[in-house]
Design a protein around this motif. Structure first.
Motif, PDB file in Angstrom:
ATOM      1  N   UNK A 200       0.821  -1.215   0.000  1.00  0.00           N
ATOM      2  CA  UNK A 200       0.000   0.000   0.000  1.00  0.00           C
ATOM      3  C   UNK A 200       0.849   1.257   0.000  1.00  0.00           C
ATOM      4  N   UNK A 201       2.051   1.187   0.551  1.00  0.00           N
ATOM      5  CA  UNK A 201       2.926   2.349   0.544  1.00  0.00           C
ATOM      6  C   UNK A 201       3.262   2.765  -0.885  1.00  0.00           C
ATOM      7  N   UNK A 202       3.300   1.790  -1.805  1.00  0.00           N
ATOM      8  CA  UNK A 202       3.553   2.125  -3.210  1.00  0.00           C
ATOM      9  C   UNK A 202       2.449   3.021  -3.752  1.00  0.00           C
ATOM     10  N   UNK A 203       1.215   2.794  -3.324  1.00  0.00           N
ATOM     11  CA  UNK A 203       0.101   3.658  -3.722  1.00  0.00           C
ATOM     12  C   UNK A 203       0.310   5.065  -3.183  1.00  0.00           C
ATOM     13  N   UNK A 204       0.633   5.151  -1.899  1.00  0.00           N
ATOM     14  CA  UNK A 204       0.841   6.468  -1.305  1.00  0.00           C
ATOM     15  C   UNK A 204       1.996   7.207  -1.984  1.00  0.00           C
ATOM     16  N   UNK A 205       3.043   6.486  -2.327  1.00  0.00           N
ATOM     17  CA  UNK A 205       4.191   7.131  -2.975  1.00  0.00           C
ATOM     18  C   UNK A 205       3.802   7.748  -4.318  1.00  0.00           C
ATOM     19  N   UNK A 206       3.034   7.015  -5.112  1.00  0.00           N
ATOM     20  CA  UNK A 206       2.594   7.534  -6.413  1.00  0.00           C
ATOM     21  C   UNK A 206       1.728   8.768  -6.223  1.00  0.00           C
ATOM     22  N   UNK A 207       0.809   8.720  -5.275  1.00  0.00           N
ATOM     23  CA  UNK A 207      -0.111   9.835  -5.077  1.00  0.00           C
ATOM     24  C   UNK A 207       0.587  11.048  -4.482  1.00  0.00           C
ATOM     25  N   UNK A 208       1.482  10.836  -3.530  1.00  0.00           N
ATOM     26  CA  UNK A 208       2.153  11.956  -2.878  1.00  0.00           C
ATOM     27  C   UNK A 208       3.120  12.658  -3.821  1.00  0.00           C
TER      28      UNK A 208
ATOM     29  N   UNK B 235      -6.466  10.601   8.845  1.00  0.00           N
ATOM     30  CA  UNK B 235      -7.774  10.573   9.484  1.00  0.00           C
ATOM     31  C   UNK B 235      -8.695   9.473   8.982  1.00  0.00           C
ATOM     32  N   UNK B 236      -8.152   8.471   8.322  1.00  0.00           N
ATOM     33  CA  UNK B 236      -8.948   7.299   7.931  1.00  0.00           C
ATOM     34  C   UNK B 236      -8.010   6.114   7.771  1.00  0.00           C
ATOM     35  N   UNK B 237      -8.597   4.929   7.761  1.00  0.00           N
ATOM     36  CA  UNK B 237      -7.771   3.720   7.750  1.00  0.00           C
ATOM     37  C   UNK B 237      -6.906   3.612   6.501  1.00  0.00           C
ATOM     38  N   UNK B 238      -7.496   3.812   5.327  1.00  0.00           N
ATOM     39  CA  UNK B 238      -6.770   3.626   4.074  1.00  0.00           C
ATOM     40  C   UNK B 238      -6.322   4.931   3.435  1.00  0.00           C
ATOM     41  N   UNK B 239      -6.788   6.063   3.951  1.00  0.00           N
ATOM     42  CA  UNK B 239      -6.460   7.347   3.366  1.00  0.00           C
ATOM     43  C   UNK B 239      -7.600   7.886   2.520  1.00  0.00           C
ATOM     44  N   UNK B 240      -7.580   9.194   2.300  1.00  0.00           N
ATOM     45  CA  UNK B 240      -8.627   9.880   1.540  1.00  0.00           C
ATOM     46  C   UNK B 240      -7.985  10.761   0.486  1.00  0.00           C
ATOM     47  N   UNK B 241      -8.580  10.772  -0.693  1.00  0.00           N
ATOM     48  CA  UNK B 241      -8.219  11.740  -1.737  1.00  0.00           C
ATOM     49  C   UNK B 241      -9.312  12.798  -1.786  1.00  0.00           C
ATOM     50  N   UNK B 242      -8.896  14.072  -1.737  1.00  0.00           N
ATOM     51  CA  UNK B 242      -9.845  15.174  -1.855  1.00  0.00           C
ATOM     52  C   UNK B 242      -9.778  15.761  -3.261  1.00  0.00           C
ATOM     53  N   UNK B 243     -10.952  15.998  -3.850  1.00  0.00           N
ATOM     54  CA  UNK B 243     -11.099  16.622  -5.156  1.00  0.00           C
ATOM     55  C   UNK B 243     -12.066  17.792  -5.001  1.00  0.00           C
ATOM     56  N   UNK B 244     -11.966  18.790  -5.867  1.00  0.00           N
ATOM     57  CA  UNK B 244     -12.861  19.924  -5.721  1.00  0.00           C
ATOM     58  C   UNK B 244     -13.262  20.474  -7.086  1.00  0.00           C
TER      59      UNK B 244
ATOM     60  N   UNK C 195      -9.318   5.625  -0.407  1.00  0.00           N
ATOM     61  CA  UNK C 195      -8.264   4.951  -1.170  1.00  0.00           C
ATOM     62  C   UNK C 195      -8.280   3.439  -0.961  1.00  0.00           C
ATOM     63  N   UNK C 196      -9.410   2.915  -0.482  1.00  0.00           N
ATOM     64  CA  UNK C 196      -9.486   1.487  -0.161  1.00  0.00           C
ATOM     65  C   UNK C 196      -9.299   0.607  -1.383  1.00  0.00           C
ATOM     66  N   UNK C 197     -10.034   0.895  -2.472  1.00  0.00           N
ATOM     67  CA  UNK C 197      -9.980   0.044  -3.668  1.00  0.00           C
ATOM     68  C   UNK C 197      -9.074   0.686  -4.710  1.00  0.00           C
TER      69      UNK C 197
ATOM     70  N   UNK D 214      -1.336   4.733 -10.640  1.00  0.00           N
ATOM     71  CA  UNK D 214      -2.307   4.292  -9.637  1.00  0.00           C
ATOM     72  C   UNK D 214      -3.709   4.480 -10.186  1.00  0.00           C
ATOM     73  N   UNK D 215      -4.575   3.533  -9.888  1.00  0.00           N
ATOM     74  CA  UNK D 215      -5.979   3.593 -10.285  1.00  0.00           C
ATOM     75  C   UNK D 215      -6.819   3.397  -9.033  1.00  0.00           C
ATOM     76  N   UNK D 216      -7.761   4.302  -8.790  1.00  0.00           N
ATOM     77  CA  UNK D 216      -8.605   4.238  -7.604  1.00  0.00           C
ATOM     78  C   UNK D 216     -10.062   4.205  -8.030  1.00  0.00           C
ATOM     79  N   UNK D 217     -10.818   3.281  -7.442  1.00  0.00           N
ATOM     80  CA  UNK D 217     -12.260   3.191  -7.671  1.00  0.00           C
ATOM     81  C   UNK D 217     -12.988   3.499  -6.367  1.00  0.00           C
ATOM     82  N   UNK D 218     -14.176   4.065  -6.473  1.00  0.00           N
ATOM     83  CA  UNK D 218     -14.985   4.291  -5.288  1.00  0.00           C
ATOM     84  C   UNK D 218     -16.099   5.271  -5.560  1.00  0.00           C
ATOM     85  N   UNK D 219     -17.031   5.321  -4.640  1.00  0.00           N
ATOM     86  CA  UNK D 219     -18.117   6.294  -4.697  1.00  0.00           C
ATOM     87  C   UNK D 219     -17.720   7.456  -3.790  1.00  0.00           C
TER      88      UNK D 219
END
Length: 226
Positions: A25-33, A61-70, A164-166, A112-117
């Motif tokens: 999962x750290x690989x996901x965070x590295x790509x996003x950061x 502030x969450x188990x898997x992390x959150x991406x904010x979009x606006x 960022x769960x899925x 990285x590819x993220x799915x979710x509602x």
């Protein structure tokens, strides 16, 4: 923030080149950061819409992390997104891979590819927090060095929170993978490295202040001349 491995789902499992999938999962965070912009894919009026946008990451502030979009409260993508599963991608291109054969030309990348509602952020405190995360993701420390948004500006802006769960991460690195029978062909093969580099910060025409430290630090980190 969790350090549990990425859990493949039907949507995130790789169909080809499975050896390029990252499970950490750290690989996901590295790509996003390291990234600054993402592609938000959403269906609007029955048609796919993919838009580039800035984002922010909260890993505290969450188990898997959150991406904010606006976006604007009237933006079609922002209005439609909370009612469906969206797809967000972030990609770094690290090199053009040139092989002896056209077929084996490739690209070195991290994606990285993220799915979710996504969840529409309603509370003013989290809304401001999400916007600050987006600003500070682009230039760390910026949100405390500017005027914060006022109530009117906040009312004009929608913020989405996407878990960022899925997610999946796929990477390629290294030289070209030529066929053995092509190794003696007289064609050049190798890699053209790619990277994004910042220039020297430029003052706005109506600003005569010195470049602040947090701006200089960001530019230097992106390779600006010191």
């Amino acid at each position: 923030m969790t350090t549990t491995p990425l859990q493949p789902t039907a949507r995130t499992s790789l169909r080809r080149s499975k050896e390029r999938a990252a499970t950490d999962r750290q690989a996901l965070y590295d790509v996003l950061l390291e990234g600054m912009f993402c592609q938000l894919g959403v269906v609007v009026d029955g048609h796919p819409l993919v838009l580039p946008t800035a984002y922010g990451i909260d890993l505290d502030h969450s188990a898997d992390g959150i991406m904010y979009l606006h976006g604007s409260v009237a933006a079609r993508s922002v209005v439609a997104a909370p009612d469906q599963t969206v797809c967000v991608t972030v990609t770094h291109t690290d090199g053009l891979v040139l092989a002896r054969s056209a077929f084996h030309h490739s690209v070195n990348y991290r994606s990285a590819v993220i799915f979710g509602v996504p969840r529409l952020v309603i509370g003013p405190e989290e809304k401001l927090h999400g916007l600050n995360r987006i600003v500070d993701h682009l230039v760390p420390g910026r949100s405390t060095a500017v005027r914060p948004p006022n109530r009117k500006e906040l009312a004009k802006t929608s913020v989405l929170a996407l878990s960022l769960t899925e997610a999946s991460v796929k990477t390629r690195s290294g030289p070209a993978n030529d066929e053995e029978e092509d190794l003696d062909l007289p064609y050049w093969t190798g890699v053209i490295p790619l990277r994004s580099v910042a220039g020297e910060p430029e003052n706005n025409p109506d600003c005569d202040l010195l470049v602040p430290g947090h701006v200089r630090a960001r530019a230097n980190r992106l390779g600006a001349p010191s």
